[in-house]
Design an enzyme around this catalytic site. Structure first.
Site, PDB file in Angstrom:
ATOM      1  N   PRO A 196      28.099 -17.444   0.048  1.00 37.00           N
ATOM      2  CA  PRO A 196      26.786 -16.877   0.393  1.00 37.00           C
ATOM      3  C   PRO A 196      26.872 -15.850   1.524  1.00 37.00           C
ATOM      4  CG  PRO A 196      26.704 -19.275   0.251  1.00 37.00           C
ATOM      5  CD  PRO A 196      28.143 -18.887   0.260  1.00 37.00           C
ATOM      6  N   GLU A 197      26.518 -14.616   1.232  1.00 40.24           N
ATOM      7  CA  GLU A 197      26.389 -13.571   2.247  1.00 40.24           C
ATOM      8  C   GLU A 197      25.007 -12.974   2.080  1.00 40.24           C
ATOM      9  OE1 GLU A 197      29.842 -11.219   3.023  1.00 40.24           O
ATOM     10  OE2 GLU A 197      31.203 -12.752   2.269  1.00 40.24           O
TER      11      GLU A 197
ATOM     12  N   LYS B 156      21.550 -14.309   6.652  1.00 43.42           N
ATOM     13  CA  LYS B 156      22.008 -15.418   5.819  1.00 43.42           C
ATOM     14  C   LYS B 156      21.065 -16.621   5.874  1.00 43.42           C
ATOM     15  CE  LYS B 156      26.880 -14.313   6.649  1.00 43.42           C
ATOM     16  NZ  LYS B 156      28.186 -14.885   7.013  1.00 43.42           N
TER      17      LYS B 156
ATOM     18  N   ASN C  23      32.552 -13.269   5.231  1.00 47.53           N
ATOM     19  CA  ASN C  23      33.995 -13.036   5.214  1.00 47.53           C
ATOM     20  C   ASN C  23      34.449 -12.085   4.110  1.00 47.53           C
ATOM     21  OD1 ASN C  23      36.208 -13.811   6.852  1.00 47.53           O
ATOM     22  ND2 ASN C  23      37.073 -14.944   5.139  1.00 47.53           N
TER      23      ASN C  23
ATOM     24  N   ARG D  50      38.311 -19.791   7.113  1.00 43.33           N
ATOM     25  CA  ARG D  50      38.076 -18.380   6.838  1.00 43.33           C
ATOM     26  C   ARG D  50      39.384 -17.646   6.592  1.00 43.33           C
ATOM     27  NH1 ARG D  50      33.364 -16.372  11.028  1.00 43.33           N
ATOM     28  NH2 ARG D  50      31.588 -16.833   9.695  1.00 43.33           N
TER      29      ARG D  50
END
Length: 273
Positions: free
Chosen positions: A2-3, A51, A165, A254
């Site tokens: 999710p971005e 977000k 990311n 990440r």
């Protein structure tokens, strides 16, 4: 993952399913708000902020949620089986006569007064997909700490909201800088283009079911003609520009991807391969 674009699409789906209808069920499965009940109140709308998701209800209430890595909202028709995960992962149920929205694995879920939304999202920088977008403010925020690595600066939602990311790795590749280059070492024109490209990428993907940064609009296999992303998720595979193997660095949850040939400069100080 999710971005900003993914969260905007989630907000649209929730808004389409719930807005304008009265709640027939309001169930928050987190201890702090377990006794809260807005049954009977109308859903005024659902919006995204970076977000974050904000569902607003009649009477001046807002349900704030954040998906982070694993959270999801699923929408079901009456009588449809819920398939988003086991029951113990459900954190919220918002039902109307027409649809039921179920929130799974939501790490952030809080009910607050709509007038107090700034307590949840007031710290965010300009939203790349929001009406408050301001490229000058975003650029100023990014350059405020010249020793901070560009990757960290892009991920900091206080600078500009919506980059995660995937976009961070792709933006650094497109700018031909490593994520570990200090912001102060990026020439101002390049930093300006970085902000502009971030806006273009999220805008281009806000209506797509599958995210792409290369222009390929359909998902393809490794043997396909085109790839959707330049570097993210392509560790060990050839760079689409120079054919050098893409490298991957692990840090907590990440992973960071980059091309050592196209992105010269400082590299990870932790495990890289």
């Amino acid at each position: 993952m999710p971005e900003g674009d993914t969260v905007l699409q989630a907000a649209r789906r929730l808004d389409s399913a719930l807005a304008g209808h009265a709640l027939t069920r309001f169930d928050l499965r987190v201890p702090r708000f377990a006794t809260s009940d807005l049954t009977g109140r109308s859903v005024l709308g659902v919006i995204s902020r970076g977000k974050h998701l904000l569902a607003r209800f009649e009477g001046g209430f807002t349900l704030h949620s954040h998906l982070r890595m694993d959270g999801a909202w699923r929408i079901y028709d009456p009588g449809e089986r819920w398939r988003g995960g086991p029951a113990h992962q459900i954190r919220a149920v918002l039902a109307t006569a027409e649809h039921t929205a179920v929130g799974y694995r939501l790490p952030v879920l809080e009910l607050l007064r709509t007038a107090d939304e700034d307590k949840a999202v007031g710290h965010l920088g300009p939203d790349l997909l929001g009406p408050d977008w301001n490229p000058e403010t975003a650029l100023h925020n990014l350059l405020a700490d010249p020793v901070r690595p560009v990757g960290e600066a892009l991920l900091d939602q206080r600078n500009l909201a919506g980059i995660g990311n995937v976009y961070m790795c792709e933006l650094c590749f497109m700018a031909r800088v490593t994520p570990w280059l200090p912001m102060g070492e990026i020439p101002q024109p390049l930093a300006t283009r970085l902000v502009g490209t971030a806006k273009q990428l999220l805008e281009a993907n806000r209506d797509r079911p599958t995210r792409t940064t290369t222009g390929a609009v359909a998902a393809v296999s490794r043997g396909g003609v085109r790839e959707r992303l330049f570097v993210y998720g392509r560790g060990g595979r050839p760079c689409l520009r120079c054919r050098t193997p893409i490298r991957k660095a692990e840090r907590a949850d990440r992973p960071v991807y980059w091309c050592p040939h196209c992105q010269p400069g400082p590299t990870a100080r932790w495990s890289a391969r």
